[in-house]
Scaffold this motif. Structure first.
Motif, PDB file in Angstrom:
ATOM      1  N   HIS A 493      32.103 -59.358 -21.307  1.00 39.53           N
ATOM      2  CA  HIS A 493      32.397 -58.502 -22.474  1.00 39.53           C
ATOM      3  C   HIS A 493      32.884 -59.322 -23.663  1.00 39.53           C
ATOM      4  CE1 HIS A 493      33.557 -54.945 -24.728  1.00 39.53           C
ATOM      5  NE2 HIS A 493      34.798 -55.433 -24.870  1.00 39.53           N
ATOM      6  N   TRP A 494      33.705 -60.337 -23.390  1.00 43.32           N
ATOM      7  CA  TRP A 494      34.252 -61.172 -24.473  1.00 43.32           C
ATOM      8  C   TRP A 494      33.396 -62.418 -24.735  1.00 43.32           C
ATOM      9  CZ3 TRP A 494      39.534 -60.361 -21.759  1.00 43.32           C
ATOM     10  CH2 TRP A 494      40.111 -59.157 -22.201  1.00 43.32           C
ATOM     11  N   GLN A 495      32.241 -62.488 -24.055  1.00 45.52           N
ATOM     12  CA  GLN A 495      31.289 -63.585 -24.262  1.00 45.52           C
ATOM     13  C   GLN A 495      31.972 -64.958 -24.176  1.00 45.52           C
ATOM     14  OE1 GLN A 495      29.498 -62.565 -28.055  1.00 45.52           O
ATOM     15  NE2 GLN A 495      27.975 -61.242 -27.063  1.00 45.52           N
ATOM     16  N   MET A 496      32.715 -65.140 -23.097  1.00 43.89           N
ATOM     17  CA  MET A 496      33.496 -66.371 -22.936  1.00 43.89           C
ATOM     18  C   MET A 496      32.624 -67.576 -22.588  1.00 43.89           C
ATOM     19  SD  MET A 496      36.723 -64.647 -20.953  1.00 43.89           S
ATOM     20  CE  MET A 496      37.407 -66.196 -20.427  1.00 43.89           C
ATOM     21  N   LEU A 497      31.529 -67.332 -21.845  1.00 45.17           N
ATOM     22  CA  LEU A 497      30.637 -68.417 -21.450  1.00 45.17           C
ATOM     23  C   LEU A 497      29.220 -68.148 -21.945  1.00 45.17           C
ATOM     24  CD1 LEU A 497      31.720 -68.864 -17.694  1.00 45.17           C
ATOM     25  CD2 LEU A 497      32.542 -70.167 -19.662  1.00 45.17           C
ATOM     26  N   THR A 498      28.514 -69.213 -22.288  1.00 43.81           N
ATOM     27  CA  THR A 498      27.105 -69.089 -22.640  1.00 43.81           C
ATOM     28  C   THR A 498      26.282 -68.936 -21.357  1.00 43.81           C
ATOM     29  OG1 THR A 498      26.667 -71.470 -22.521  1.00 43.81           O
ATOM     30  CG2 THR A 498      27.471 -70.597 -24.629  1.00 43.81           C
ATOM     31  N   LYS A 499      25.006 -68.559 -21.512  1.00 39.04           N
ATOM     32  CA  LYS A 499      24.153 -68.415 -20.343  1.00 39.04           C
ATOM     33  C   LYS A 499      24.044 -69.726 -19.567  1.00 39.04           C
ATOM     34  CE  LYS A 499      19.643 -66.776 -18.786  1.00 39.04           C
ATOM     35  NZ  LYS A 499      18.297 -66.291 -19.167  1.00 39.04           N
ATOM     36  N   GLU A 500      23.950 -70.851 -20.281  1.00 39.11           N
ATOM     37  CA  GLU A 500      23.877 -72.156 -19.626  1.00 39.11           C
ATOM     38  C   GLU A 500      25.141 -72.443 -18.821  1.00 39.11           C
ATOM     39  OE1 GLU A 500      23.086 -75.017 -22.640  1.00 39.11           O
ATOM     40  OE2 GLU A 500      20.915 -74.748 -22.539  1.00 39.11           O
TER      41      GLU A 500
END
Length: 519
Positions: A493-500
């Motif tokens: 939800h908080w976009q802490m990590l990128t997909k990579e």
């Protein structure tokens, strides 16, 4: 480049899984050991454990990490083999001297630890240092090529055989065949016996690799300036918790007695405090595995920029995992304590102690990434010395007043001396770690929310029930998956990590599909 990144990530998790399995074994064997021999018997075994811990740092983590970087700098296979020979000779001379000194001073060391009958245990542990030249040099050699499997297999095998010896000695004690000191001596001899198996595995693996390798080049060894200082830096910081435990071994017993309790009660209290060591070691395994993979990629100072992206991803993922571990262990400490050691004694102390997981993980990453900074390495060693002085002083101040909880507080505060000291040295610059304020803020929020949710769940299920081992196991089985799911959802939800970065995690590709993570 992508292939090298893939090998690095794969190598990280091979070593992480092996280390986690080893530490899991290390945590599990303490259950029957403590249950059979009691908190006093556990204290007898654990009191000389910091000496084994120093061996562990030299053979398993600290030395192999920095040696792997030195091997990775060589331009030819012939140069690597020459470096291996020289490394082995230097380590052999050093470790024979260390073993001799420990053996001769064992009675005096046992006296300083508060129990003169511990000298045989000191001697048993001293023998393990004779294995360091084999284990450290060969693990470093393999890890320089990101070949983590030999290190992983030897580590798990060593730990398994060591545990067999420890549990066997505890069973013999339980049947009255051995007294508590004989049990402790044989249990600590397990490290040497297990180490021999690890050496055999590493030598056989090296022999197979040597047969298929084509030796080339002129054999000229190339070493970075300041390598000796870097070796010292990595070794002391990789084993930082062991040095604090060493101070506790020589001070806590006397300080507890100074507060007015008997020797037997002091030994029991120290045994309860020592319950935190396997949990702490289990917690920092991930950061040490990431460090082991990052170091060979720093082949030369001018190559740091080429690997910066990979390193930054690893740092963010490592901290993300460390926060989850720390928050989860603190929230579930009474249940985990009961599950492992039958009662809740010392749960608050252990909860304080678990803060070390996050602090030490961050310290390990900072040291690994900045280890090539010769100008500031001496400052970091000064910080290390200051933290040891702080630990000793804080023990004197806090333990008589707060008991073993004071010892835990002294450890955490001493670690903060190093952490904030390093941040001050680099002017609180987060750019080289790629840690922006929003990431740090979200990390703290996610950890706190997860811990609160877990606490609420445990409180609801624990109403009207007595805390027993069975109840604690059930609560952990319920609360851990829920806590993990909450942490994952918040992170998305908080976009802490990128997909990579998500894909760096074990089964990362499946996890990104399950969590519906998009670019």
């Amino acid at each position: 480049m992508q292939k090298e990144v893939s090998r690095a990530i794969k190598g990280t998790w091979i070593l992480t899984i092996a280390s986690l399995f080893s530490e899991l074994l290390s945590a599990i064997y303490r259950i029957p050991l403590q249950n059979i021999v009691g908190d006093r018997g556990y204290f007898i075994y654990q009191q000389v454990y910091p000496i084994y811990g120093i061996f562990s740092v030299l053979a398993l983590s600290g030395l192999p990490v920095v040696i792997s970087k030195a091997f990775a700098q060589q331009d030819s296979l012939s140069a690597k083999h020459n470096l291996l020979k020289k490394t082995f000779v230097i380590l052999s001379i050093s470790c024979v001297v260390v073993t001799g000194l420990l053996w001769m001073s064992s009675r005096y060391l046992a006296f300083l630890m508060g129990d003169s009958q511990l000298y045989l245990e000191v001697r048993m542990v001293a023998l393990t240092f004779l294995l360091v030249p084999f284990e450290a040099s060969l693990r470093g050699y393999f890890q320089s090529d990101l070949l983590m499997t030999p290190s992983a297999i030897s580590q798990v095998s060593e730990q398994f055989l060591r545990i067999v010896v420890i549990i066997s000695s505890a069973i013999l004690f339980g049947h009255g065949i051995l007294n508590v000191y004989q049990m402790g001596s044989i249990a600590n001899a397990g490290a040497f016996i297990g180490g021999i198996l690890a050496v055999i595995i590493l030598l056989r693996t090296f022999q197979k690799h040597h047969e298929v390798e084509e030796v080339n080049g002129d054999g000229k060894i190339k070493l970075e300036h300041g390598l000796v200082l870097e070796i010292l830096l990595i070794v002391v910081f990789t084993g930082i918790t062991i040095f604090y435990q060493f101070i506790d071994s020589f001070s806590m017993l006397r300080l507890l007695m100074h507060s007015g309790i008997s020797l037997t009660q002091a030994e029991i209290q120290k045994g309860i405090f020592d319950r935190g060591q396997p949990l702490l070691q289990l917690g920092i395994v991930i950061s040490l595995s990431f460090v082991s993979t990052i170091m060979p990629q720093l082949k030369e100072t001018n190559r740091i920029k080429q690997n910066q992206s990979t390193i930054q991803k690893m740092v963010r993922v490592c901290l993300w995992l460390s926060v989850a571990e720390t928050a989860g262990l603190i929230a579930l400490m009474p249940q985990i304590n009961t599950m492992l050691f039958t009662d809740v004694n010392g749960s608050k102390t252990l909860g304080i102690y678990m803060l070390s997981i996050l602090i030490v993980s961050l310290i390990n990453l900072l040291i690994a990434i900045t280890s090539s900074d010769d100008e500031k390495n001496i400052h970091k060693l000064v910080l290390f010395g200051m933290s040891l002085v702080a630990k000793a002083a804080l023990n004197v101040i806090l333990i008589p007043k707060y008991g073993i909880a004071g010892g835990a507080m002294a450890t955490v505060l001493s670690e903060c001396v190093i952490l904030f000291g390093i941040l001050i040295i680099y002017g609180f610059n987060r750019e080289f770690l790629s840690l922006d304020e929003q990431f740090i803020f979200n990390l703290i929020k996610a950890g706190l929310v997860m811990a609160i949710v877990v606490k609420i769940i445990v409180s609801l299920f624990a109403v009207g029930t007595t805390m027993t081992r069975i109840h604690s196991v059930i609560l952990n089985i319920i609360a851990i998956p829920i806590g993990a799911l909450v942490y994952l959802k918040l992170s998305k939800h908080w976009q802490m990590l990128t997909k990579e970065e998500w894909e760096i995690l074990p089964m990362g590709k499946y996890l990104t599909k399950f969590m519906k993570i998009e670019d």
